[in-house]
Design an enzyme around this catalytic site. Structure first.
Site, PDB file in Angstrom:
ATOM      1  N   LYS A  74      48.033  57.612 100.770  1.00  0.00           N
ATOM      2  CA  LYS A  74      48.655  58.098  99.532  1.00  0.00           C
ATOM      3  C   LYS A  74      49.512  59.347  99.720  1.00  0.00           C
ATOM      4  O   LYS A  74      50.539  59.501  99.065  1.00  0.00           O
ATOM      5  CB  LYS A  74      47.580  58.375  98.484  1.00  0.00           C
ATOM      6  CG  LYS A  74      46.825  57.121  98.062  1.00  0.00           C
ATOM      7  CD  LYS A  74      45.835  57.456  96.966  1.00  0.00           C
ATOM      8  CE  LYS A  74      44.858  56.312  96.756  1.00  0.00           C
ATOM      9  NZ  LYS A  74      43.988  56.543  95.601  1.00  0.00           N
ATOM     10  N   ASP A 130      46.901  56.999  89.573  1.00  0.00           N
ATOM     11  CA  ASP A 130      45.499  57.434  89.688  1.00  0.00           C
ATOM     12  C   ASP A 130      45.133  58.520  88.673  1.00  0.00           C
ATOM     13  O   ASP A 130      44.057  58.488  88.087  1.00  0.00           O
ATOM     14  CB  ASP A 130      45.220  58.019  91.079  1.00  0.00           C
ATOM     15  CG  ASP A 130      45.109  56.948  92.150  1.00  0.00           C
ATOM     16  OD1 ASP A 130      44.705  55.822  91.828  1.00  0.00           O
ATOM     17  OD2 ASP A 130      45.414  57.261  93.318  1.00  0.00           O
TER      18      ASP A 130
END
Ligand code: ATR
Length: 306
Positions: A74, A130
């Site tokens: 990420k 997220d």
């Protein structure tokens, strides 16, 4: 829900991670895609960090609709995508990539919109779904209004940092931060004070007589049965907390979450975070309203077998 059979016209999304074999995203996303009657499939690939650049370029060359990225990709992806959405810039991490092509008017459009007419001029657009998923799950699964709330956050690693900053961005009134390595709490408090000066951020547990709205576990403690508790019951009592959220969803109830339930807290685990980050990714790729309940059921079946 039956998916359209794979054909030459089938389009693909995928998740890249290392390790990847326990990912529940294919089950959740393929159920969502089938419910939306998309002739798409969602795959999972084990990708080493040093190959991430090539793997993203490969998906782009093959006109994938999009990608999800999980541990450890990420942060790396921030420097590998062609453009960053504000969400990815704000949280410094990319968990969703949408491939976009240039239409006849020179505007970038999701490949899903361009159908067969996709140009060869394709870019990767990085998003972060997220952070929103954390507060959406806390809000929906525990019925907590984050604005004005007092929260005790356990953990100041990657997930803890994002949770703290997102809670601050949503107007939490007070944050108590606890972490094994205290310097991370100090750094995080400095960042909160700079970005969200109206939030009161403290290092350590609340005073024993203080009631709070939520305790949130963002440490990895509880994943393994032999793990110590992330919470120090000699410092603060869970009886004083309205709710407890554990980002861990495997096991469904960690010993700590169980003790919170026994103390009368409303409880929820991190399956909702997984669900909402995935639902938002499917929405970004397709432009359609994601079938949340179908995705939730598929996720539950995959993770808990029921
Ligand atoms: P993630 O991206 O999942 O947040 P991470 O950045 O490695 O992963 O963070 C893991 C969190 O769990 C951190 O808060 C970590 O504490 P440290 O910052 O002190 O490392 C916490 N953690 C992991 N193992 C721990 C242990 N044995 N005892 C206490 N805290 C632990």
């Amino acid at each position: 829900m039956f998916a359209t059979p794979i054909a030459a016209t089938t389009r693909y999304c995928a998740v890249y991670g290392h390790p990847i074999k326990h990912s529940a995203s294919p089950a959740m996303q393929n159920a969502g895609m089938a419910a939306l009657k998309l002739n798409w499939r969602y795959l999972a690939f084990e990708v080493q960090p040093e190959n991430l650049r090539d793997a993203i370029a490969g998906a782009k060359a093959m006109k994938f609709i999009g990608l999800n990225l999980t541990v450890p990709h990420k942060l790396l992806a921030v420097d590998l995508v062609d453009v960053l959405d504000e969400s990815a810039r704000a949280w410094g991490a990319v968990n969703t990539i949408r491939f976009e092509g240039m239409d006849g008017d020179g505007a970038w459009r999701p490949l899903a919109d361009l159908a067969g007419a996709a140009s060869e001029n394709i870019r990767s657009h990085g998003f972060n779904t997220d952070a929103d998923a954390i507060t959406r799950s806390i809000g929906e699964d525990l019925g907590i209004e984050i604005r004005g709330a007092a929260v005790l956050l356990l953990g100041a690693g990657g997930a803890g940092r994002t949770a703290a900053l997102k809670l601050a961005a949503e107007g939490v009134a007070e944050l108590f931060l606890v972490n094994r390595t205290p310097s991370k709490v100090t750094g995080l408090i400095a960042e909160i004070q700079q970005r969200f000066p109206e939030v009161k951020a403290h290092a350590g547990y609340p005073a024993p007589t203080r009631n709070i709205d939520l305790v949130l576990n963002a440490t990895s403690l509880g994943l393994k049965p032999e793990d110590a508790s992330p919470f120090d019951a000699t410092q603060y009592s869970l009886n004083r907390a309205g709710a407890a959220y554990d980002m861990i969803y495997r096991p469904a109830e960690t010993p700590w979450l169980q003790s919170a339930r026994a103390a009368g807290c409303r409880t929820a685990n991190g399956i909702g975070m997984l669900l909402y980050q995935g639902a938002r990714a499917l929405e970004l790729w397709s432009g359609l309203n994601p079938p949340i309940e179908v995705m939730r059921e598929a996720l539950r079946k995959n993770v808990y077998g029921s």
